[in-house]
Design a protein around this motif. Structure first.
Motif, PDB file in Angstrom:
ATOM      1  N   ASP A 120       7.515   2.483   0.541  1.00  0.00           N
ATOM      2  CA  ASP A 120       7.845   3.889   0.365  1.00  0.00           C
ATOM      3  C   ASP A 120       8.204   4.234  -1.070  1.00  0.00           C
ATOM      4  OD1 ASP A 120      10.202   2.513   0.248  1.00  0.00           O
ATOM      5  OD2 ASP A 120      11.289   3.761   1.687  1.00  0.00           O
ATOM      6  N   GLY A 121       8.026   3.293  -1.992  1.00  0.00           N
ATOM      7  CA  GLY A 121       8.297   3.555  -3.401  1.00  0.00           C
ATOM      8  C   GLY A 121       9.701   3.236  -3.855  1.00  0.00           C
ATOM      9  N   GLY A 122      10.587   2.812  -2.970  1.00  0.00           N
ATOM     10  CA  GLY A 122      11.969   2.519  -3.329  1.00  0.00           C
ATOM     11  C   GLY A 122      12.122   1.114  -3.893  1.00  0.00           C
ATOM     12  N   PRO A 123      13.285   0.818  -4.469  1.00  0.00           N
ATOM     13  CA  PRO A 123      13.522  -0.525  -5.020  1.00  0.00           C
ATOM     14  C   PRO A 123      13.695  -1.552  -3.913  1.00  0.00           C
ATOM     15  CG  PRO A 123      15.509   0.801  -5.184  1.00  0.00           C
ATOM     16  CD  PRO A 123      14.431   1.726  -4.704  1.00  0.00           C
ATOM     17  N   ILE A 124      13.317  -2.779  -4.205  1.00  0.00           N
ATOM     18  CA  ILE A 124      13.417  -3.836  -3.208  1.00  0.00           C
ATOM     19  C   ILE A 124      14.846  -4.350  -3.137  1.00  0.00           C
ATOM     20  CG2 ILE A 124      11.022  -4.498  -3.578  1.00  0.00           C
ATOM     21  CD1 ILE A 124      12.068  -6.935  -5.127  1.00  0.00           C
ATOM     22  N   ARG A 125      15.131  -5.073  -2.060  1.00  0.00           N
ATOM     23  CA  ARG A 125      16.442  -5.680  -1.844  1.00  0.00           C
ATOM     24  C   ARG A 125      16.276  -7.193  -1.670  1.00  0.00           C
ATOM     25  NH1 ARG A 125      19.272  -1.277   2.306  1.00  0.00           N
ATOM     26  NH2 ARG A 125      19.065   0.526   0.891  1.00  0.00           N
ATOM     27  N   PHE A 126      17.379  -7.833  -1.284  1.00  0.00           N
ATOM     28  CA  PHE A 126      17.360  -9.298  -1.204  1.00  0.00           C
ATOM     29  C   PHE A 126      16.380  -9.790  -0.149  1.00  0.00           C
ATOM     30  CE2 PHE A 126      19.034 -13.117   0.916  1.00  0.00           C
ATOM     31  CZ  PHE A 126      18.882 -14.021  -0.131  1.00  0.00           C
ATOM     32  N   ARG A 127      16.296  -9.127   0.977  1.00  0.00           N
ATOM     33  CA  ARG A 127      15.406  -9.607   2.041  1.00  0.00           C
ATOM     34  C   ARG A 127      13.940  -9.518   1.618  1.00  0.00           C
ATOM     35  NH1 ARG A 127      13.439  -5.345   5.199  1.00  0.00           N
ATOM     36  NH2 ARG A 127      14.365  -3.297   4.762  1.00  0.00           N
ATOM     37  N   HIS A 128      13.590  -8.483   0.853  1.00  0.00           N
ATOM     38  CA  HIS A 128      12.211  -8.390   0.381  1.00  0.00           C
ATOM     39  C   HIS A 128      11.902  -9.523  -0.608  1.00  0.00           C
ATOM     40  CE1 HIS A 128      13.503  -4.197   1.365  1.00  0.00           C
ATOM     41  NE2 HIS A 128      12.342  -4.182   1.995  1.00  0.00           N
ATOM     42  N   ALA A 129      12.831  -9.750  -1.533  1.00  0.00           N
ATOM     43  CA  ALA A 129      12.622 -10.833  -2.496  1.00  0.00           C
ATOM     44  C   ALA A 129      12.614 -12.192  -1.815  1.00  0.00           C
ATOM     45  CB  ALA A 129      13.710 -10.786  -3.574  1.00  0.00           C
ATOM     46  N   LEU A 130      13.422 -12.369  -0.760  1.00  0.00           N
ATOM     47  CA  LEU A 130      13.464 -13.641  -0.049  1.00  0.00           C
ATOM     48  C   LEU A 130      12.140 -13.930   0.648  1.00  0.00           C
ATOM     49  CD1 LEU A 130      15.065 -16.093   0.931  1.00  0.00           C
ATOM     50  CD2 LEU A 130      15.883 -14.698   2.845  1.00  0.00           C
ATOM     51  N   VAL A 131      11.568 -12.938   1.316  1.00  0.00           N
ATOM     52  CA  VAL A 131      10.285 -13.138   1.997  1.00  0.00           C
ATOM     53  C   VAL A 131       9.180 -13.413   0.989  1.00  0.00           C
ATOM     54  CG1 VAL A 131       8.569 -12.045   3.492  1.00  0.00           C
ATOM     55  CG2 VAL A 131      10.999 -11.770   3.979  1.00  0.00           C
ATOM     56  N   ARG A 132       9.156 -12.665  -0.106  1.00  0.00           N
ATOM     57  CA  ARG A 132       8.134 -12.880  -1.125  1.00  0.00           C
ATOM     58  C   ARG A 132       8.273 -14.278  -1.762  1.00  0.00           C
ATOM     59  NH1 ARG A 132       7.587 -10.633  -5.415  1.00  0.00           N
ATOM     60  NH2 ARG A 132       5.358 -10.118  -5.453  1.00  0.00           N
ATOM     61  N   GLY A 133       9.505 -14.694  -2.044  1.00  0.00           N
ATOM     62  CA  GLY A 133       9.701 -16.006  -2.650  1.00  0.00           C
ATOM     63  C   GLY A 133       9.369 -17.145  -1.713  1.00  0.00           C
ATOM     64  N   ALA A 134       9.723 -16.990  -0.414  1.00  0.00           N
ATOM     65  CA  ALA A 134       9.446 -18.069   0.541  1.00  0.00           C
ATOM     66  C   ALA A 134       7.949 -18.248   0.763  1.00  0.00           C
ATOM     67  CB  ALA A 134      10.147 -17.768   1.865  1.00  0.00           C
ATOM     68  N   LEU A 135       7.224 -17.133   0.905  1.00  0.00           N
ATOM     69  CA  LEU A 135       5.777 -17.245   1.073  1.00  0.00           C
ATOM     70  C   LEU A 135       5.076 -17.572  -0.239  1.00  0.00           C
ATOM     71  CD1 LEU A 135       5.038 -14.333   3.563  1.00  0.00           C
ATOM     72  CD2 LEU A 135       5.142 -16.784   4.017  1.00  0.00           C
ATOM     73  N   GLY A 136       5.727 -17.276  -1.366  1.00  0.00           N
ATOM     74  CA  GLY A 136       5.133 -17.632  -2.643  1.00  0.00           C
ATOM     75  C   GLY A 136       5.042 -19.125  -2.864  1.00  0.00           C
ATOM     76  N   VAL A 137       5.937 -19.889  -2.232  1.00  0.00           N
ATOM     77  CA  VAL A 137       5.861 -21.351  -2.329  1.00  0.00           C
ATOM     78  C   VAL A 137       4.546 -21.845  -1.743  1.00  0.00           C
ATOM     79  CG1 VAL A 137       6.952 -23.500  -1.606  1.00  0.00           C
ATOM     80  CG2 VAL A 137       8.355 -21.551  -2.274  1.00  0.00           C
ATOM     81  N   VAL A 138       4.130 -21.247  -0.604  1.00  0.00           N
ATOM     82  CA  VAL A 138       2.882 -21.671   0.036  1.00  0.00           C
ATOM     83  C   VAL A 138       1.670 -21.076  -0.681  1.00  0.00           C
ATOM     84  CG1 VAL A 138       1.600 -21.682   2.208  1.00  0.00           C
ATOM     85  CG2 VAL A 138       4.097 -21.857   2.223  1.00  0.00           C
ATOM     86  N   GLU A 139       1.764 -19.797  -1.019  1.00  0.00           N
ATOM     87  CA  GLU A 139       0.611 -19.098  -1.615  1.00  0.00           C
ATOM     88  C   GLU A 139       0.316 -19.547  -3.039  1.00  0.00           C
ATOM     89  OE1 GLU A 139      -0.108 -14.735  -0.518  1.00  0.00           O
ATOM     90  OE2 GLU A 139       2.065 -14.925  -0.524  1.00  0.00           O
ATOM     91  N   ILE A 140       1.361 -19.785  -3.816  1.00  0.00           N
ATOM     92  CA  ILE A 140       1.175 -19.996  -5.248  1.00  0.00           C
ATOM     93  C   ILE A 140       1.380 -21.461  -5.629  1.00  0.00           C
ATOM     94  CG2 ILE A 140       2.001 -19.324  -7.528  1.00  0.00           C
ATOM     95  CD1 ILE A 140       2.791 -16.631  -6.334  1.00  0.00           C
ATOM     96  N   LEU A 141       2.504 -22.036  -5.203  1.00  0.00           N
ATOM     97  CA  LEU A 141       2.838 -23.382  -5.666  1.00  0.00           C
ATOM     98  C   LEU A 141       2.032 -24.456  -4.946  1.00  0.00           C
ATOM     99  CD1 LEU A 141       6.722 -23.059  -6.046  1.00  0.00           C
ATOM    100  CD2 LEU A 141       4.941 -22.809  -7.806  1.00  0.00           C
ATOM    101  N   MET A 142       1.972 -24.388  -3.607  1.00  0.00           N
ATOM    102  CA  MET A 142       1.336 -25.459  -2.844  1.00  0.00           C
ATOM    103  C   MET A 142      -0.186 -25.379  -2.872  1.00  0.00           C
ATOM    104  SD  MET A 142       3.902 -25.678   0.458  1.00  0.00           S
ATOM    105  CE  MET A 142       3.013 -27.090   1.097  1.00  0.00           C
ATOM    106  N   THR A 143      -0.739 -24.171  -3.014  1.00  0.00           N
ATOM    107  CA  THR A 143      -2.202 -24.017  -3.039  1.00  0.00           C
ATOM    108  C   THR A 143      -2.716 -23.625  -4.419  1.00  0.00           C
ATOM    109  OG1 THR A 143      -2.051 -21.712  -2.342  1.00  0.00           O
ATOM    110  CG2 THR A 143      -2.216 -23.366  -0.612  1.00  0.00           C
ATOM    111  N   PHE A 144      -1.860 -23.730  -5.428  1.00  0.00           N
ATOM    112  CA  PHE A 144      -2.227 -23.406  -6.806  1.00  0.00           C
ATOM    113  C   PHE A 144      -2.756 -21.965  -6.944  1.00  0.00           C
ATOM    114  CE2 PHE A 144      -2.706 -27.992  -6.335  1.00  0.00           C
ATOM    115  CZ  PHE A 144      -1.889 -28.445  -7.355  1.00  0.00           C
ATOM    116  N   GLY A 145      -2.234 -21.068  -6.139  1.00  0.00           N
ATOM    117  CA  GLY A 145      -2.573 -19.660  -6.243  1.00  0.00           C
ATOM    118  C   GLY A 145      -3.868 -19.246  -5.590  1.00  0.00           C
ATOM    119  N   VAL A 146      -4.547 -20.141  -4.893  1.00  0.00           N
ATOM    120  CA  VAL A 146      -5.837 -19.793  -4.279  1.00  0.00           C
ATOM    121  C   VAL A 146      -5.649 -18.787  -3.155  1.00  0.00           C
ATOM    122  CG1 VAL A 146      -7.826 -20.718  -3.032  1.00  0.00           C
ATOM    123  CG2 VAL A 146      -6.821 -22.010  -4.929  1.00  0.00           C
TER     124      VAL A 146
END
Length: 321
Positions: free
Chosen positions: A97-123
């Motif tokens: 909705d265009g508003g600033p993110i909070r801790f839960r949004h950053a937590l979900v993005r960071g947790a899935l970023g481990v799989v999406e970016i770190l473990m699969t080299f960003g593929v």
């Protein structure tokens, strides 16, 4: 351009960040994170040389999770969606909705970023961004976020030509409440660019927009007015109404002066009837004043010659003869 609708039904035009800019921002973040992680690992290896292998492995895993997972989450939470790489590339993470993110949004993005970016080299992140219409990866989809561009090049403001002076106030009685915002935007864009169009194309567009505007207002456009002038006059009338509505009641009343025609405030007690001011009693007739006695004729005063007047001292007295 992506149109987001906020909770107040306000449409926001935001530019989603595409894959090249996002990949560059992630690369900068990873360079900083791995630099910090290597420095911490060297320090831990020197400090825990006397410990066994299990303790060293546990500390290494803890440092990995702290630097490469916990630190990005904390940075995005505290900076409201801007990491170092995103700040360098002019990007920002916002909610749907265009508003600033909070801790839960950053937590979900960071947790899935481990799989999406770190473990699969960003593929996985690259494939998801290419498939998504707004360039979102899986972490953005599950967190309900979007990466947008903050530094958007702003072009010069275009001037809307005013209508002819003889059309001022002619359309004050039009009902403009049924005209949608999309039609107003189209009319404004046409008025700012009509000088750049071919004359025949410009005339056809003006006729079409004038017909749509007349159909929304319920009043046909006057046939003796050119359609472009009609559009400019109606736009000016709308701007005048918005200005009157925005600045209505901005001037405070004078102290001690109330408006007798203003409606009473809700819940306020009824105002007391004004008490008429007392009428002062008539003053008595003035007594006759006796005329003053004639003043005695002044005695002859000897005239001082100019030579004597020139010899008069600074005190102002006349010297004896």
């Amino acid at each position: 351009m992506s149109e987001l609708v906020t909770g107040e039904a306000v449409a926001l035009e935001l530019r989603p960040a595409r894959l090249p800019s996002r990949a560059l921002a992630v690369l900068l973040d990873l360079i900083v994170a791995f630099t910090v992680y290597i420095g911490i690992s060297i320090g831990l290896a020197a400090a825990t040389a006397s410990l066994d292998d299990a303790a060293q492995i546990a500390l290494t895993i803890a440092a990995f999770l702290l630097v490469l997972v916990g630190a990005p989450i904390a940075v995005e939470t505290l900076s409201h969606g801007r990491s170092l790489g995103k700040m360098a590339c002019g990007l920002r993470v916002v909610r749907d909705d265009g508003g600033p993110i909070r801790f839960r949004h950053a937590l979900v993005r960071g947790a899935l970023g481990v799989v999406e970016i770190l473990m699969t080299f960003g593929v996985v992140a690259c494939i998801a961004s290419l498939v998504s219409a707004r360039g979102r990866r899986l972490g953005d989809v599950f967190a309900g976020t979007l990466v947008v561009r903050e530094r958007v090049p702003v072009g010069p403001a275009r001037f809307v030509p005013p209508p002819p002076p003889w059309l001022a106030g002619r359309f004050a009685g039009l009902d403009l409440s049924a005209v949608p915002d999309a039609l107003w935007l189209g009319v404004r864009q046409y008025l700012t660019r009509m000088q750049q169009l071919d004359p025949q194309v410009s005339w056809a567009m003006a006729v079409q927009l004038a017909g749509d505007l007349a159909a929304r207002t319920g009043t046909p456009a006057p046939p003796d007015i050119p359609p472009a002038a009609y559009l400019a006059a109606v736009v000016q009338e709308r701007q005048a109404r918005e200005a009157r509505r925005a600045f209505a009641g901005q001037v405070p009343p004078s102290p001690g002066v109330t408006d007798a025609y203003a409606p009473p405030a809700p819940g306020a007690p009824p105002a007391a009837a004004p008490v008429p001011a007392p009428v002062p009693a008539p003053l008595p007739a003035p007594l006759p004043v006796p005329s003053p006695a004639p003043a005695p004729a002044p005695s002859a005063v000897p005239v001082v010659p100019p030579a004597a007047a020139a010899e008069r001292p600074a005190t102002g007295f006349v010297p004896p003869a």
